[in-house]
Design an enzyme around this catalytic site. Structure first.
Site, PDB file in Angstrom:
ATOM      1  N   GLU A  16      62.872 -20.754  12.396  1.00 34.94           N
ATOM      2  CA  GLU A  16      63.491 -22.001  11.913  1.00 34.94           C
ATOM      3  C   GLU A  16      62.832 -22.584  10.669  1.00 34.94           C
ATOM      4  O   GLU A  16      62.949 -23.788  10.399  1.00 34.94           O
ATOM      5  CB  GLU A  16      63.537 -23.042  13.051  1.00 34.94           C
ATOM      6  CG  GLU A  16      64.448 -22.593  14.193  1.00 34.94           C
ATOM      7  CD  GLU A  16      64.391 -23.470  15.437  1.00 34.94           C
ATOM      8  OE1 GLU A  16      63.641 -24.453  15.434  1.00 34.94           O
ATOM      9  OE2 GLU A  16      65.090 -23.139  16.408  1.00 34.94           O
ATOM     10  N   GLU A  52      68.568 -17.869  19.523  1.00 34.55           N
ATOM     11  CA  GLU A  52      67.955 -18.884  20.390  1.00 34.55           C
ATOM     12  C   GLU A  52      69.036 -19.863  20.786  1.00 34.55           C
ATOM     13  O   GLU A  52      69.743 -20.405  19.929  1.00 34.55           O
ATOM     14  CB  GLU A  52      66.779 -19.610  19.712  1.00 34.55           C
ATOM     15  CG  GLU A  52      66.059 -20.525  20.704  1.00 34.55           C
ATOM     16  CD  GLU A  52      64.940 -21.351  20.092  1.00 34.55           C
ATOM     17  OE1 GLU A  52      64.183 -20.840  19.248  1.00 34.55           O
ATOM     18  OE2 GLU A  52      64.832 -22.528  20.499  1.00 34.55           O
TER      19      GLU A  52
END
Ligand SMILES: *[C@@H]1O[C@H](CO)[C@@H](O)[C@H](O)[C@H]1NC(C)=O
Ligand SMILES: *[C@@H]1O[C@H](CO)[C@@H](O)[C@H](O)[C@H]1NC(C)=O
Ligand SMILES: *[C@@H]1O[C@H](CO)[C@@H](O)[C@H](O)[C@H]1NC(C)=O
Ligand SMILES: *[C@@H]1O[C@H](CO)[C@@H](O)[C@H](O)[C@H]1NC(C)=O
Ligand SMILES: *[C@@H]1O[C@H](CO)[C@@H](O)[C@H](O)[C@H]1NC(C)=O
Ligand SMILES: *[C@@H]1O[C@H](CO)[C@@H](O)[C@H](O)[C@H]1NC(C)=O
Ligand SMILES: *[C@@H]1O[C@H](CO)[C@@H](O)[C@H](O)[C@H]1NC(C)=O
Ligand SMILES: *[C@@H]1O[C@H](CO)[C@@H](O)[C@H](O)[C@H]1NC(C)=O
Ligand SMILES: *[C@@H]1O[C@H](CO)[C@@H](O)[C@H](O)[C@H]1NC(C)=O
Ligand SMILES: *[C@@H]1O[C@H](CO)[C@@H](O)[C@H](O)[C@H]1NC(C)=O
Ligand SMILES: *[C@@H]1O[C@H](CO)[C@@H](O)[C@H](O)[C@H]1NC(C)=O
Ligand SMILES: *[C@@H]1O[C@H](CO)[C@@H](O)[C@H](O)[C@H]1NC(C)=O
Length: 661
Positions: A179, A253
């Site tokens: 991320e 995810e």
């Protein structure tokens, strides 16, 4: 009042509508070809520290928990295990230790991810392994705060090669930086290094949001280095420019939901990630709710196991929703095509069908989640149902060898794990056809494969054991002491090769290339975040060269952030060897302090006693200071901490005070 009326009008409309419509027929066929290949359903150990307490379980409970997650045909039967490459950084619920704290350090015995991978592989030799960094030790930046260096390539390659050398683990996929940003040069150099080392590890880019597809589309060289596109919390949707890349795409995810009540959203995501976005893997964050309650995302995981002292663990409905996929499909199976076994149901909800490489097996998974599941995290667009429906599935001649199908059923309207994943017998097909009544909020798996609702009996729950004492002598070198959960910095067991035996040492010498805000000073928590009673915590400390050591009670915050409130008793060799008591782990604005003569290289016993209306600090058993901070206004864990220096800790003890003044 108005909204109640509106709902009433809508529901009347829906009932009329459903009466006027014939039951819908869904074709299940592979005569016109197949859809994409399933890569699997997975769980994520990491990001971070989510499986921290698992390693402290007794062998029996540990083994049962691993069976529930990984043993094919028993529980979730996961196909993919994704792990964090510990980077000494806070990565949500704690820090995981790096295999290279410094440039000349290499150690493949730290942390718990190695064991998790080995034990998962032991249960399912076909498990797919996937690894990703959340952050990095400072040194990889070569003097910058960016990881895009050849040191990071060496760092990542060492981890992949260490997995192979010490654990015979082939890591199937490697990510870039969870991320955070991404770099072409790093990706190309890593790709080349993987090939040069003779590894088959594929690259996932880049474990973030759907924000990078235009970039890849414009850069064929970069795009070619990326084997799989992995995006997070996609809400079962994919932007056009990402779909157009024509690559394998994953929800790498997903979930972030309670181990029990999150089951509705999870059921929908698993189906609709393929139906609506052609995503061929879905990975749950997180694998296991094995971190203290009170840390961020309490209760989130495929199952719950955060009481290693009792061996207690809890299986909720989310694990059984996972089993609806895990037990009846395998990585490498194919989805059928949209419209030929895959699609949205006529009145809301969805269905998917998969077949094995020989086209013999068939699994159909059907979900009719209601609008409650619109409470799903990160899922903006929802395709839910509010009405019961009847659906007929017609298998064509390509499945003519199938005459019977096993039925597993979960009613997610019922908050009862016993109502999840129940065997409902066999359907005999008539003319290759079967019909199901589909009430709102149910999940069906109809398959040529039978399933098992595996069951062990977990020991009863117990509170954290007090009084508590640990001299750290029983541990393996490089491991972590039981129940300590590092929130910044990283502690591990070392052998002092002296009469003192083994001790716990803070190993991170400088701030990291972090994933999120880290506390100013390393600290590690233990116990129960609801503790509000008088307590006495004692630990021996030795500051190796320079720095600060502390012990604390009433520590109420972990995870990302700038540290925690708490009653903190610290000593500092640099500040004339003085002590102080502060209201937080930031160690600022002391409420009490005085000079002492703490020096580096010497052991001291620090004791903090917190009573109903005041606190007392002791050094080597002598009361040195007292302040008004008290148990009546602080609640939380016990903790130890230090500056970013090498500091050793021994003989930790936690108990009720001997007396109450
Ligand atoms: C199902 O297949 C039959 C026979 O090929 C066809 O007539 C029908 O239109 C199909 N139905 C759907 C919903 O695709
Ligand atoms: C990193 O390694 C690659 C491949 O060996 C080399 O081409 C490149 O120049 C190196 N980059 C730096 C910054 O040293
Ligand atoms: C998914 O794949 C099917 C079949 O190739 C295609 O028709 C559909 O448009 C794709 N969906 C998305 C959202 O790209
Ligand atoms: C669904 O939501 C409604 C309204 O919020 C609530 O009353 C009901 O209990 C929920 N059902 C489930 C199964 O969670
Ligand atoms: C299905 O068929 C078998 C025989 O092939 C029979 O024993 C069984 O009772 C049938 N089950 C149902 C539900 O009709
Ligand atoms: C929908 O199905 C459920 C479960 O079978 C049943 O209890 C409920 O009465 C049905 N609702 C309607 C409107 O038919
Ligand atoms: C299928 O599995 C269930 C339990 O999961 C078991 O009760 C049943 O006997 C099995 N059916 C067959 C035909 O083996
Ligand atoms: C923490 O303490 C509370 C209150 O006594 C208790 O309900 C909970 O189970 C404890 N949790 C742990 C992890 O010990
Ligand atoms: C560390 O200790 C030495 C004396 O041993 C002192 O000269 C030096 O200033 C200290 N450094 C820091 C950063 O406190
Ligand atoms: C350390 O002690 C000396 C002598 O008492 C004093 O002059 C100095 O200010 C003290 N330094 C600090 C940082 O407190
Ligand atoms: C220790 O004392 C020195 C000198 O006063 C100060 O610079 C440093 O910030 C202190 N360390 C901590 C962790 O408070
Ligand atoms: C606190 O614990 C230490 C270590 O067990 C013990 O020596 C001391 O007497 C205790 N102090 C109080 C005030 O309870």
């Amino acid at each position: 009042m108005l909204s109640v009326k509106a709902i009433f009008v809508i529901s009347v409309f829906v009932v009329l509508f459903s009466i006027s419509n014939a039951d819908f027929l869904y074709n299940v066929s592979k005569v016109n070809g197949l859809g994409r290949t399933l890569d699997g359903v997975g769980g994520l150990s990491g990001g971070g520290c989510v499986t921290r307490l698992l390693q402290d379980y007794n062998i029996r409970s540990y083994s049962e928990i691993m069976d529930y997650l990984f043993l094919p045909g028993f529980g979730a039967s996961l196909h993919i295990l994704k792990v964090e490459i510990g980077g000494d950084v806070q990565s949500t619920d704690g820090t995981e230790p790096s295999h290279m704290h410094t440039a000349d350090d290499e150690n493949y015995e730290r942390g718990y991810e190695w064991m998790t991978m080995v034990e998962a592989k032991r249960r399912n030799p076909n498990i797919i392994l996937y690894a990703l960094s959340w952050g990095f030790p400072s040194w990889v930046g070569e003097g910058t705060k960016s990881p895009w260096t050849n040191s990071t390539v060496r760092y990542t390659m060492n981890w992949l090669l260490g997995a192979k050398k010490y654990y015979s683990l082939d890591i199937d996929y490697i990510g870039i930086w969870n991320e955070r940003n991404w770099d072409k040069g790093y990706t190309l150099t890593l790709k080349a290094a993987i090939a040069a080392a003779g590894l088959k590890t594929k690259i996932v880019g880049h474990d973030s949001w759907w924000d990078f597809c235009d970039t890849l589309a414009r850069d064929p060289e970069w795009s070619a280095a990326v084997d799989v596109i992995g995006a997070h919390y996609v809400g079962s949707s994919i932007p056009k420019e990402c779909a157009a890349l024509n690559k394998i795409q994953w929800s790498s995810e997903d979930m972030s939901l309670d181990y029990d009540t999150g089951s509705l959203c999870w059921a929908r995501s698993l189906n609709q990630n393929y139906v609506r976005a052609n995503l061929t893997a879905t990975i749950a964050w997180d694998l296991l709710n094995s971190f203290y309650d009170g840390l961020p995302w309490t209760g989130v995981g495929i199952l719950r196991a955060n009481e290693p002292w009792s061996g207690h663990y809890q299986i909720g409905r989310l694990l059984w929703v996972t089993a609806h996929w895990g037990q009846f499909t395998k990585a490498g199976w194919s989805f059928l095509r949209h419209g030929s076994g895959v699609g949205l149901l006529d009145k809301g909800g969805s269905y998917v069908s998969l077949t094995d490489p020989n086209g013999q097996q068939l699994t159909i998974i059907i979900e009719t989640m209601d609008r409650n599941s619109s409470q799903c995290a990160h899922s903006s667009t929802v395709y839910y149902t509010t009405t019961n429906q009847t659906a007929t599935f017609q298998l064509d001649s390509s499945f003519s060898h199938i005459t019977q199908l096993y039925v597993f059923f979960t009613d997610l309207n019922v908050l009862d794990v016993n109502q999840a994943f129940n065997y409902k017998g066999i359907i005999n097909l008539s003319d290759g056809k079967f019909t199901l009544q589909l009430p709102v909020g149910v999940l069906y798996t109809i398959s040529t494969i039978n399933g098992t609702k595996g069951a062990y009996v977990a020991p009863p729950s117990q509170p954290f054991p007090l009084p508590y004492a640990d001299d750290f002598d029983k541990y393996r070198i490089s491991s972590e002491a039981a129940y300590f959960s590092d929130q910044t910095g990283s502690w591990e067991i070392i052998d002092t090769a002296s009469a003192r035996g083994k001790v716990m040492r803070q190993m991170v010498p400088e701030t990291t290339i972090s994933w999120c805000d880290e506390a100013q000073y390393p600290y590690s928590i233990i116990g129960n975040f609801t503790w509000k009673q008088p307590l006495n915590v004692t630990v021996d400390v030795m500051i190796e060269k320079n720095g600060t050591a502390f012990v604390a009670l009433g520590v109420s915050q972990g995870g990302c952030g700038s540290g925690s409130r708490g009653i903190v008793f610290s000593v500092n060799t640099t500040n004339n060897g003085s002590w102080q008591i502060t209201e937080s782990t930031k160690l600022t604005n002391p409420v009490a302090s005085d000079s002492y003569s703490i020096v580096a290289g010497t052991w001291y016993t620090l004791t903090l006693v917190v009573l109903q209306d005041h606190s007392i600090g002791y050094i080597n058993g002598n009361a040195v200071g007292r302040c008004e901070l008290s148990a009546s206004s602080y609640s939380g864990w016990a903790a130890i901490g230090s500056s970013y220096d090498y500091v050793q800790f021994d003989n930790f003890r936690l108990q009720s005070p001997n007396y109450i003044l």
